[in-house]
Structure formats: C-alpha cells, structure tokens
Design an enzyme around this catalytic site. Structure first.
Site, mmCIF file in Angstrom:
data_model
loop_
_atom_site.group_PDB
_atom_site.id
_atom_site.type_symbol
_atom_site.label_atom_id
_atom_site.label_comp_id
_atom_site.label_asym_id
_atom_site.label_seq_id
_atom_site.Cartn_x
_atom_site.Cartn_y
_atom_site.Cartn_z
ATOM 1 C CG ASP A 14 -45.054 -11.125 -73.099
ATOM 2 O OD1 ASP A 14 -45.262 -11.946 -74.008
ATOM 3 O OD2 ASP A 14 -44.371 -10.085 -73.252
ATOM 4 C CG ASP A 123 -38.204 -3.082 -67.347
ATOM 5 O OD1 ASP A 123 -37.839 -2.077 -66.709
ATOM 6 O OD2 ASP A 123 -39.039 -3.034 -68.267
ATOM 7 C CB SER A 173 -43.482 -4.074 -75.550
ATOM 8 O OG SER A 173 -43.112 -4.043 -74.182
HETATM 9 N N1 ARG Z 1 -36.395 1.754 -72.038
HETATM 10 C C1 ARG Z 1 -37.167 2.049 -70.887
HETATM 11 C C2 ARG Z 1 -36.436 1.636 -69.650
HETATM 12 O O1 ARG Z 1 -35.552 0.837 -69.717
HETATM 13 C C3 ARG Z 1 -38.564 1.501 -70.969
HETATM 14 C C4 ARG Z 1 -38.737 0.027 -70.822
HETATM 15 C C5 ARG Z 1 -40.147 -0.317 -71.081
HETATM 16 N N2 ARG Z 1 -40.477 -1.648 -70.772
HETATM 17 C C6 ARG Z 1 -41.434 -2.308 -71.446
HETATM 18 N N3 ARG Z 1 -41.765 -3.455 -70.998
HETATM 19 N N4 ARG Z 1 -42.023 -1.822 -72.499
HETATM 20 O O2 ARG Z 1 -36.728 2.102 -68.588
#
Ligand code: ARG
Length: 402
Positions: A14, A123, A173
């Site tokens: 990505d 995120d 991911s």
């Molecule tokens: N659901 C988790 C959080 O919001 C993990 C997010 C993981 N991010 C990723 N790019 N796989 O903290």
C-alpha cells in the site's frame, strides 16, 4: 519548485504504491519516514525500497524505547484492554508515529504529510487528530481514503510503476509493534471461521506448545514491570523476552468482535503474548495492594483511558488528567507476580508485595484470628437496613391489597 510530501512508509504494498501515487497524482516529491516501534522489519531493506521508488530522502527513526516507556507502560498502569479484550497495541503506536511525522515535517519545512490509512478504520482517526493537534497548519493527505482502488487495481498500478510484488505478499493486513500484532482481511472476514494457522507468527498453536508448564516471575516497581525471573531488564528487552516466552506456550492469541469508532463491527485477530501476561499480572498485583474503593473506582478510569486511546484522542488533555490519578495509585504497585504458562493458558498462581493489604491473620479460617466475628452481627444489621426495610414495606403493601 515542486512541493514535497512526507509519507509514513512501512515498506508494504500500500505505502509503496502511495509513493508513486503521490509523485504522479499530486505532482509532489516524496520523503519517506519509517518509525521503528518494534515491528521487526528490515529497516535497511525498507530504505532501499523507498529509494528505488524515487523518494528524495528516507528517514528511519528507532522509537522502540520511547514507545515502551511513554505508551506501553501507561497502558499497563491503566490495565488497558479495549472492550475487555484488545490490548490497544496498534492504537498505542499511532500517536507516536504521527508525532515523528510532524517532527520531520517541521525540520524539513514540509507542508503536507501523508499516511496509508483507509477511510474505514480507526488508524486514520489516530493519525489525523494527533497531527492536527501538534501542527494545525500541516496538510494531511490520505490517498487510500480517496482513491477507491480495489486490491487488483492497486496491483495493476504497482506493476505498471515497477513496484515489486513478491509472491509472498500476504493476503492479510498486518500491523506490528512490540505490544502486539494485528491481523485483518482475507478469510478472517468471516467471523464464523477459525483463523487459519498461517496468520500467526509470534505464538505456537496451544496443542503444539511444550507438555510442561513454565513458571515466570515478574517484578513490578511503581506499576511498571522491571525484572523477569529475578533478572532486571530494560523496557524494550523485557517486552521482547516475554513475547518469546509466552509465545512459545501459545499464550496471547485473541479473536475479537470489535466495535470500531466509525461504527463498523469487525472481527480482529491479535497476537499479544507479552501484553496478555503483563496486563494479567499487573491487574492482580493492583488488587493485592489497592483498597477495594480504589480498585473499583480505578476500573472506570482505566476504561475511560482505554477508550480515549482506542478512539484516537491520545492528545486530549483528559488522558493526562486521568493519568494523574492513575500514577498516584501506582506508587504502591510493587512486588512480584508468578504466572504459569501452559498450552495457550495463563494463570496467576502467586503474588507478594511489601505493600500488600492481605493479612492472613484476618483472612484465615483458623480459630486463631485477629478478626472479631462478633462485630459482624451489628455490621450486617446496618448494612442491610435499607434493603430489609424496603422489603418489609413491600410485604405490608401486598398484604393490604389482598
Ligand atoms: N482494530 C485494531 C485497531 O483499531 C487494529 C488495526 C490494525 N490496523 C491494520 N492496518 N491492520 O487498533
């Protein structure tokens, strides 16, 4: 002269595509930054890859110690488990990465920063709010949120732009740091299916774990873990060591139905061996040394702290307000906790502390006790007074109706 954009770069597909995308669609030069929070990637290889994609400059920042000291330790003190299960590992690292982006952007005089978050997750919220709080004038671009490319189209774009796609490119991911591994996508999106073994890297399947249990003693000082089995370790080393030990016993696998901030329910898989052990041990020690009133009140404060961190509000002053309370309670959280690891299971089997409120002379069922049982009769009388009174009245009213 062209503008320059600072991109938070992981080395994955990505963000590699993003380098080319920003160069072409935004007509901007790109400087990349990789922040090492213990994701165990080859930083040299990441730098090489960034350079091969034509970035003007690449930065690597080792923030492992800062991550543990300023982000993980407060989370331990707050017993941070979002919705009772997720040790907020990804959430904890985002504000730190964002703060490094701001630092480099300011040093380089850059006016725009970019990240690879989608518009569906947490995120993006964590990056955007932290960046905006630290540098309100910095422009934030999140191309993935806007581009609407499918994975196939993305791969096509990558191929057309000379970005290598290794046959081992994961269908998942994945986000990693010292506090845990988050795994999403692919077959995991069917929450009725058990995660395939291939998604796990830090933990063995419990059935393949050693046939003998292992005992680990963790020492805490001021609410912070400082030694394992009597050996003092630095913050980063301690977490790394525990990730290995617990992972070897299959401890730390988490399968969670999670409520994201944007309202989506999602099925999340985590591997958090050290976090699972340390949070359990810390909570137990707190229960040994804090009063009942402190323990119960603190649960609400802890939940609020965890909610702020999960929902991207690391920069809200309320976090530090809550920490003022939390830190005050941690002065007494010192001592040792013994845990037993066995085939995916974790149990606290012993604890001791110079600040322990446990008094065997009070608690014992022996005749020889300092607890005066004759006091209990009057105590129960008063404690139950409102309850017994209201029931007496209820009975009386029912009698009158008949
Ligand atoms: N659901 C988790 C959080 O919001 C993990 C997010 C993981 N991010 C990723 N790019 N796989 O903290």
């Amino acid at each position: 002269m062209k503008d320059t954009t600072l991109l938070a770069y992981s080395g994955g597909l990505d963000t590699s595509v993003l380098i080319k995308w920003i160069q072409q669609k935004y007509d901007s030069e790109v400087i990349t930054l990789t922040v090492d929070v213990g994701q165990q990637n080859d930083l040299k290889a990441i730098e090489k890859k960034a350079k091969s994609l034509g970035v003007k400059k690449h930065y690597s920042i080792d923030a492992k110690e800062e991550f543990v000291t300023n982000h993980v330790f407060p989370a331990i003190k707050a017993n941070a488990l979002y919705e009772g299960k997720y040790p907020v590992s990804t959430a904890l690292a985002r504000p730190l990465i964002a703060s490094k982006m701001v630092k480099i952007a300011e040093e380089e005089g850059i006016k725009a920063v970019a990240h690879g978050c989608t518009g569906k997750g947490n995120d993006q919220v964590r990056f955007d709010i932290t960046i905006k709080s630290l540098a309100p004038r910095l422009k934030i671009i999140a191309p993935v949120r806007e581009w609407g490319l499918t994975r196939d189209e993305e791969i096509k774009f990558a191929k057309a732009n000379g970005i290598q796609i290794s046959p081992t490119t994961s269908p998942y991911s994945i986000d990693q740091n010292l506090w845990g591994r988050s795994i999403e996508c692919g077959v995991l999106e069917d929450p009725s299916h058990e995660p395939p073994e291939e998604v796990f890297e830090w933990t063995v399947p419990p059935e393949k774990a050693p046939d003998k249990p292992e005992y680990v003693t963790i020492e805490f000082e001021g609410g912070i873990p400082c030694a394992i089995n009597g050996e003092n370790l630095n913050p980063v080393g301690l977490i790394q060591t525990l990730n290995k030990i617990a992972g070897k016993h299959g401890v730390g696998r988490i399968d969670h139905m999670e409520d994201r901030l944007v309202g989506i329910k999602s099925r999340e898989i985590y591997e958090c061996p050290a976090a699972t052990v340390l949070l359990e041990a810390h909570k137990d020690l707190e229960k040994t040394v804090l009063t009942r009133h402190e323990v119960l009140f603190k649960q609400q404060i802890d939940a609020q702290w965890t909610f702020l961190v999960y929902t991207g509000l690391w920069m809200d002053p309320l976090r530090e307000d809550l920490e003022a309370f939390i830190n005050k309670t941690q002065d007494r959280v010192c001592g040792e906790v013994k845990v037993k690891l066995y085939k995916g299971g974790l149990q606290v089997v012993g604890r001791s502390s110079p600040m322990s409120l446990y008094d065997v002379n009070l608690a014992t069922y022996d005749i020889q006790t300092t607890f005066d049982q004759s006091c209990s009769k009057g105590f129960i009388e008063l404690w139950g007074l409102p309850t017994t009174m209201s029931n007496i009245l209820k009975k009386k009213k029912e009698g009158e109706k008949k």
